[in-house]
Design an enzyme around this catalytic site. Structure first.
Site, PDB file in Angstrom:
ATOM      1  N   THR B 194       0.986  -1.282   0.539  1.00 56.55           N
ATOM      2  CA  THR B 194       0.065  -0.156  -0.243  1.00 56.55           C
ATOM      3  C   THR B 194       0.736   1.312   0.097  1.00 56.55           C
ATOM      4  O   THR B 194       1.869   1.882   0.659  1.00 56.55           O
ATOM      5  CB  THR B 194      -1.279   0.052   1.111  1.00 56.55           C
ATOM      6  OG1 THR B 194      -1.140  -1.154   1.489  1.00 56.55           O
ATOM      7  CG2 THR B 194      -1.911   0.933   1.049  1.00 56.55           C
ATOM      8  N   ASN B 402       7.469 -10.668   4.088  1.00 60.93           N
ATOM      9  CA  ASN B 402       7.157 -10.555   3.253  1.00 60.93           C
ATOM     10  C   ASN B 402       6.310 -12.593   3.086  1.00 60.93           C
ATOM     11  O   ASN B 402       5.047 -12.656   2.985  1.00 60.93           O
ATOM     12  CB  ASN B 402       6.704 -10.340   2.077  1.00 60.93           C
ATOM     13  CG  ASN B 402       6.587  -9.408   1.277  1.00 60.93           C
ATOM     14  OD1 ASN B 402       5.113  -8.485   2.339  1.00 60.93           O
ATOM     15  ND2 ASN B 402       7.614  -8.480   1.712  1.00 60.93           N
TER      16      ASN B 402
END
Lengths: 406, 406
Positions: B194, B402
């Site tokens: 984002t 991640n």
């Protein structure tokens, strides 16, 4: 879909089809003397040959040579070397091929046009012509009916394992065999992703139909795997059909053609699976299926975007069913879909159903992602388009391998 | 190109332009009490506002709300929360925004239409409406002229550092200031990449021209950075212009407009740089420039393919000038070019010159790649098209971050 009865050959390889001989050895292109770096594949009779090639605008000299050479009516041999990609190294690279092909033709006593070549390895370095040339007589002398395994070694770079397969089936009362060896994709060390695949068959088939069958098979298998997003300068797939099985030659799109095409696709699928499994740093192999798209093109677009997503791939390496990353990847693919119709299953754990989270299934999904192999199914709507990709996880090991130079 | 005289403000932030107040605090959306998770930005006078939004088909409720809300003629406030993306969580997410905006409007005593919203964080979870709502009175009470730094904290997720900037310049005899705060791209932990950026200015400018200027700036900066290839469901950039600087209102594409547009682009460029530098696991920031393409579109295509290539990015993390990976990426981009005209420089080390390797420059190139920041220049032909990207290295740390779920 024609029902096929076939037998997977144990220990099957590129010399499993009748009439093929192969060899592999260390010539000196690679520094490590334990590693083979050259392979030769020869048919006792002339073959129909077909191939597909990288679409990268930067092409190795071997790709340029083979793209031209494949137009010849028939072929007898494939010369492969590994350790040097023979790419972006100036006109010397072109001459290297001409000299090595010339020497091979002399040894085999066949015209130069009947020889195809493939190379893989480091790009931008002068090709060690003399090194390979000096190894050719020995490569020739070692040609044998059991030489497929040695040939499978000579085409590798950073692959951990050789990739070989063969299967047999019947066309009428004739037993036909297809064999293959391959070198993996995402094998980037030290410089370049490359996949190579060489396929032999003793089936009798016309060159145009062989070409049609291989394009179909490659499109459904090698073009639908994802290790990294990079495209090599040296990718090639060759198939040689020598007709020694003496089946009536396949020259129409009939039942025999479809059987052959499906068997060829099965061989390519087995090779594609082995490539992904042996991909750099890969711990998990994921069969990703997309259903419910408007048409197959849209399904493929969505599947490709998910399969190549770094967030999706790191999610697989962490074995975390973060389905939001899948939704975001489809959303970014440009495919028209309604998030309220989205369903996602990790194996048999239906985590998202028509846009609603079923949180109770998350632990089951986690257990699926801990496995070595699994399937993720994504339904994006009510259409009939579907697509399937083989993809892998992105691990720290991939980064370590590709960050090191030599 | 108008020459601009401006001053970068030390400690500049979103409250540097006159007439803006901001605040940020921990409400409880994030578990870690040390971390701020809500911010409020308010102008003392009505603002012209413009924005750009993610093109992902999967959109957060806040994006849908803001896309509709931005059409209103003027705005006064931006409410941001972090820790929950408010995305793919059913109709509850829509109601959450309506309730929080309603409460904010009541506190500020302004119509609901004058409030824009942004959210970032984990997707697929119910939004904790009551938690944010209970924090709003305190957020309102803390609004201050120095509140930009607190607001910069409240919008972060996995960012290591806040991202703030401001610069001032003169339009005639009026000093105009633009300030910004941002949250980085590739900030994916635990679920989603984002980027958010909020910009304030005391310049007086019409809404249509503000909209034109922000699209120009975003296209030249945020749309030309690469950390991973994924696109968020929550990306947004807002700019609010309150006119308190009392410059003659910019309503034509004149010298004042161009000065404002260039200053806005400079602010966005500073934010984009900070995002890449603070990207997950990033050690190196690379300014990648492509020259000599047929036109700017072709240059951008080539630059984007290189900037996003995993092989290129792992090469940067290993500080290895494997120029072959750059050549292969351009070759795969679909851009027409002649490898014999390809030149590649790492900083001032000209490793490839018109297709010829200058091996003596490799050690110099290695030294360049050890730096934190550097430029790589690629010339692909003789055209006049050029493009510039900011990109980063792909490290094992990115994968580790991640791959972990929470």
């Amino acid at each position: 879909m024609v029902k096929i009865f076939w037998e997977k050959k144990k220990g099957g390889t590129i010399t499993s089809p009748q009439g093929f001989f192969a060899s592999g050895l260390h010539t000196g292109i690679k520094k490590n003397k334990q590693k083979f770096d050259a392979s030769l594949i020869v048919s006792q009779t002339p073959c129909a040959a077909a191939g597909t090639f990288t679409t990268n605008r930067v092409k190795s000299w071997c790709v340029l040579h083979a793209m031209k050479g494949i137009r010849h009516s028939y072929h007898r041999a494939v010369l492969v070397s590994s350790g040097n990609a023979n790419c972006m190294n100036g006109p010397q690279g072109k001459k290297a091929i001409e000299e090595c092909v010339g020497e091979t033709a002399r040894l085999l006593n066949i015209p130069e046009e009947e020889i195809l070549t493939a190379q893989t390895g480091l790009i931008g370095s002068p090709f060690p012509t003399d090194v390979l040339k000096s190894g050719l007589p020995k490569l020739f002398r070692r040609l044998s009916e059991d030489g497929g395994h040695a040939a499978a070694k000579g085409i590798l770079t950073t692959d951990r394992n050789t990739k070989e397969t063969a299967l047999s089936f019947f066309l009428g009362d004739k037993k036909v065999t297809i064999g293959a060896i391959a070198k993996g994709a995402g094998m980037v060390h030290p410089n370049m992703a490359t996949m190579l695949c060489f396929i032999t068959t003793d089936a009798a088939i016309s060159k145009p139909l062989l070409s049609r069958a291989i394009r179909h098979a490659v499109d459904n298998t090698f073009n639908k795997i994802s290790i990294d997003n990079d495209m090599s300068t040296n990718d090639m797939v060759f198939v040689l059909a020598n007709g020694v099985a003496t089946n009536p030659i396949i020259q129409n799109v009939d039942r025999d053609y479809r059987m052959f095409r499906d068997a060829l696709e099965e061989v390519c699928r087995a090779m594609a699976y082995k490539m992904v499994k042996d991909g750099e740093g890969v711990n998990h192999v994921c069969r990703l299926r997309v259903f419910g798209a408007k048409n197959p093109t849209e399904a493929e677009k969505a599947a490709r975007q998910i399969a190549n997503s770094m967030l999706f791939k790191t999610m697989l390496s962490g074995a975390n069913p973060n389905w939001g990353r899948i939704a975001a990847a489809i959303g970014a693919s440009g495919v028209v879909f309604n998030p309220d119709q989205l369903s996602i299953s990790f194996g048999n754990a239906h985590v998202l159903s028509n846009g609603s989270l079923r949180a109770a299934h998350i632990p089951k999904a986690e257990r699926v992602l801990y496995k070595r192999d699994y399937t993720i199914d994504v339904t994006i709507g009510k259409g009939r388009g579907r697509a399937e990709f083989l993809t892998s996880d992105l691990t720290t090991k991939y980064v370590v391998i590709n960050a090191s130079y030599s």
